[in-house]
Design a protein around this motif. Structure first.
Motif, mmCIF file in Angstrom:
data_model
loop_
_atom_site.group_PDB
_atom_site.id
_atom_site.type_symbol
_atom_site.label_atom_id
_atom_site.label_comp_id
_atom_site.label_asym_id
_atom_site.label_seq_id
_atom_site.Cartn_x
_atom_site.Cartn_y
_atom_site.Cartn_z
ATOM 1 N N UNK A 1 29.627 65.131 43.375
ATOM 2 C CA UNK A 1 29.093 66.143 42.464
ATOM 3 C C UNK A 1 27.646 66.458 42.820
ATOM 4 N N UNK A 2 26.828 65.435 42.981
ATOM 5 C CA UNK A 2 25.408 65.656 43.309
ATOM 6 C C UNK A 2 25.238 66.376 44.646
ATOM 7 N N UNK A 3 25.975 65.938 45.651
ATOM 8 C CA UNK A 3 25.855 66.549 46.975
ATOM 9 C C UNK A 3 26.273 68.017 46.945
ATOM 10 N N UNK A 4 27.333 68.323 46.220
ATOM 11 C CA UNK A 4 27.807 69.706 46.151
ATOM 12 C C UNK A 4 26.795 70.592 45.430
ATOM 13 N N UNK A 5 26.266 70.119 44.310
ATOM 14 C CA UNK A 5 25.267 70.901 43.574
ATOM 15 C C UNK A 5 24.032 71.123 44.438
ATOM 16 N N UNK B 1 27.699 77.049 34.461
ATOM 17 C CA UNK B 1 27.405 75.661 34.843
ATOM 18 C C UNK B 1 27.084 75.576 36.331
ATOM 19 N N UNK B 2 26.544 74.424 36.732
ATOM 20 C CA UNK B 2 26.221 74.205 38.144
ATOM 21 C C UNK B 2 27.461 73.925 38.984
ATOM 22 N N UNK B 3 28.512 73.377 38.343
ATOM 23 C CA UNK B 3 29.701 72.955 39.079
ATOM 24 C C UNK B 3 30.881 72.858 38.126
ATOM 25 N N UNK B 4 32.074 73.109 38.659
ATOM 26 C CA UNK B 4 33.315 72.937 37.901
ATOM 27 C C UNK B 4 34.163 71.885 38.603
ATOM 28 N N UNK B 5 34.599 70.879 37.846
ATOM 29 C CA UNK B 5 35.597 69.920 38.320
ATOM 30 C C UNK B 5 36.915 70.363 37.696
ATOM 31 N N UNK B 6 37.894 70.723 38.523
ATOM 32 C CA UNK B 6 39.108 71.381 38.049
ATOM 33 C C UNK B 6 40.352 70.628 38.502
ATOM 34 N N UNK B 7 41.132 70.177 37.527
ATOM 35 C CA UNK B 7 42.393 69.497 37.829
ATOM 36 C C UNK B 7 43.375 70.505 38.433
ATOM 37 N N UNK C 1 37.457 87.472 38.867
ATOM 38 C CA UNK C 1 36.532 87.998 37.857
ATOM 39 C C UNK C 1 35.061 87.864 38.250
ATOM 40 N N UNK C 2 34.784 87.430 39.506
ATOM 41 C CA UNK C 2 33.392 87.326 39.951
ATOM 42 C C UNK C 2 33.264 87.853 41.380
ATOM 43 N N UNK C 3 32.046 88.226 41.729
ATOM 44 C CA UNK C 3 31.776 88.612 43.110
ATOM 45 C C UNK C 3 31.504 87.333 43.904
ATOM 46 N N UNK C 4 31.601 87.380 45.223
ATOM 47 C CA UNK C 4 31.351 86.163 46.006
ATOM 48 C C UNK C 4 29.991 85.520 45.720
ATOM 49 N N UNK C 5 28.966 86.314 45.486
ATOM 50 C CA UNK C 5 27.642 85.732 45.227
ATOM 51 C C UNK C 5 27.530 85.098 43.837
ATOM 52 N N UNK C 6 28.431 85.446 42.932
ATOM 53 C CA UNK C 6 28.414 84.891 41.567
ATOM 54 C C UNK C 6 29.309 83.669 41.421
ATOM 55 N N UNK C 7 30.099 83.360 42.414
ATOM 56 C CA UNK C 7 31.104 82.297 42.279
ATOM 57 C C UNK C 7 30.467 80.946 42.038
ATOM 58 N N UNK C 8 31.089 80.218 41.130
ATOM 59 C CA UNK C 8 30.644 78.866 40.807
ATOM 60 C C UNK C 8 31.340 77.883 41.740
ATOM 61 N N UNK C 9 30.635 76.842 42.165
ATOM 62 C CA UNK C 9 31.286 75.851 43.027
ATOM 63 C C UNK C 9 32.341 75.057 42.256
ATOM 64 N N UNK C 10 33.455 74.824 42.932
ATOM 65 C CA UNK C 10 34.585 74.111 42.324
ATOM 66 C C UNK C 10 34.965 72.938 43.214
ATOM 67 N N UNK C 11 35.156 71.796 42.576
ATOM 68 C CA UNK C 11 35.755 70.628 43.225
ATOM 69 C C UNK C 11 37.057 70.357 42.482
#
Length: 140
Positions: free
Chosen positions: A116-120, A46-52, A70-80
């Motif tokens: 969400x939009x700004x982060x993506x 996904x483009x972004x993860x919203x995580x409680x 489980x990911x390299x820094x370049x593969x990391x998904x953005x999390x809010x």
């Protein structure tokens, strides 16, 4: 269409975030636990993860640690992170782990959509810039 995964153990929060984001032309996947997210991202990007932050089992901080492992820094998904917690300690820990932002619960719909939009958009611009910087090296 932007794709957001929302992870929260409370169904009402999943429904509220899903409704708000869907009405703003975003694809939303709802998951109820950190373990579900860790399995889900093995096959999905996904483009972004919203995580409680506060969830039974793996909390949000532990989930982000496991995601990072489980990911390299370049593969990391953005999390809010999503939180009703006003603790500065949780915020500091989340940022140290790589979270991009925090959104307070209960959600203010306009704030949720804008963050969400700004982060993506920021992540896309960063990836584009990185690709542009690597292009001349490839040509050499």
């Amino acid at each position: 269409m932007d794709w957001v995964v929302v992870v929260d153990d409370e169904v009402i929060n999943l429904k509220m975030a899903g409704t708000i984001l869907s009405k703003n032309n975003m694809r939303v996947t709802a998951l109820k636990s950190g373990m579900e997210l860790l399995e889900y991202v093995k096959m999905n990007r996904p483009d972004l993860i919203l995580l409680d932050i506060k969830m039974p089992g793996l909390n949000g901080l532990e989930t982000l640690k496991a995601l990072n492992a489980q990911t390299t820094p370049s593969e990391r998904l953005p999390v809010i992170f999503l939180t009703a917690d006003e603790s500065q300690d949780s915020e500091m820990q989340g940022l140290q782990l790589g979270a991009m932002d925090f959104i307070k619960k209960p959600f203010v719909p306009e704030v949720l959509v804008l963050r969400v939009r700004h982060t993506i958009e920021l992540v896309r611009l960063q990836k584009h810039l990185a690709a542009e910087l690597l292009a001349p090296r490839r040509q050499l």
